[in-house]
Write a protein that holds these residues in place. Structure first.
Motif, mmCIF file in Angstrom:
data_model
loop_
_atom_site.group_PDB
_atom_site.id
_atom_site.type_symbol
_atom_site.label_atom_id
_atom_site.label_comp_id
_atom_site.label_asym_id
_atom_site.label_seq_id
_atom_site.Cartn_x
_atom_site.Cartn_y
_atom_site.Cartn_z
ATOM 1 N N LYS A 174 31.379 50.823 58.075
ATOM 2 C CA LYS A 174 30.959 49.720 58.949
ATOM 3 C C LYS A 174 29.558 49.937 59.529
ATOM 4 O O LYS A 174 28.783 48.996 59.664
ATOM 5 N N TYR A 175 29.212 51.204 59.854
ATOM 6 C CA TYR A 175 27.974 51.483 60.590
ATOM 7 C C TYR A 175 26.929 52.291 59.832
ATOM 8 O O TYR A 175 25.865 52.571 60.376
ATOM 9 N N GLN A 213 36.327 54.431 57.703
ATOM 10 C CA GLN A 213 36.156 52.996 57.955
ATOM 11 C C GLN A 213 34.964 52.743 58.875
ATOM 12 O O GLN A 213 34.166 51.830 58.642
#
Length: 158
Positions: free
Chosen positions: A74-75, A70
């Motif tokens: 996200k990054y 996750q």
């Protein structure tokens, strides 16, 4: 006598393993499918969170590996990539591996623990944050929550 005491005390302060701002060693490992990856070169320009763990480790929270997916999603646009290094032999037919099949970040195998030794890992799990230049910027020995990992690597992201 004083000289002997100084020698003993100096020996007690030897650096063990990688220290903050040390360049990480160049290592090559294979993933669960036999594909080779050389760190840090193959991920040059990326901020990495390298997590040493083992499928057999009772102290290693396997859910963290799922949570890192996750954080990766996200990054990754900002240059972040987690790398999980299993420090033990893996049987590709082990059913416990099925829960990790959907992970899109590198899942590597260090069967004999030689890479873990180069990093100075003395217990599992141990995680390192490496900047885009291949330099150690953070370390967590033991387990930590995803929020702690996120704080550590986002402080290094450019």
């Amino acid at each position: 006598m004083i000289l002997l005491i100084l020698i003993v005390l100096t020996g007690c302060h030897k650096r063990s393993g990688l220290q903050i701002d040390d360049p990480v060693p160049v290592v090559s490992l294979q993933d669960f499918h036999g594909r080779s990856l050389t760190l840090p070169q193959d991920l040059q320009g990326k901020t990495m969170l390298i997590r040493f763990w083992s499928l057999e480790c009772g102290f290693c929270d396997k859910e963290v590996l799922l949570g890192l997916e996750q954080l990766y999603q996200k990054y990754k646009g900002r240059g972040f990539v987690p790398v999980a290094v299993n420090v033990s032999k893996i049987d590709p037919n082990d059913e416990r591996l099925q829960r990790f099949e959907h992970l899109t970040y590198p899942m590597l195998v260090d069967e004999r623990g030689l890479v873990a030794k180069k990093f100075g890992v003395i217990g599992l799990p141990t995680s390192f944050v490496i900047d885009s230049e291949g330099v150690l910027k953070g370390k967590i020995t033991g387990e930590a929550g995803l929020d702690e990992f996120e704080k550590l690597f986002t402080a290094v992201l450019k």
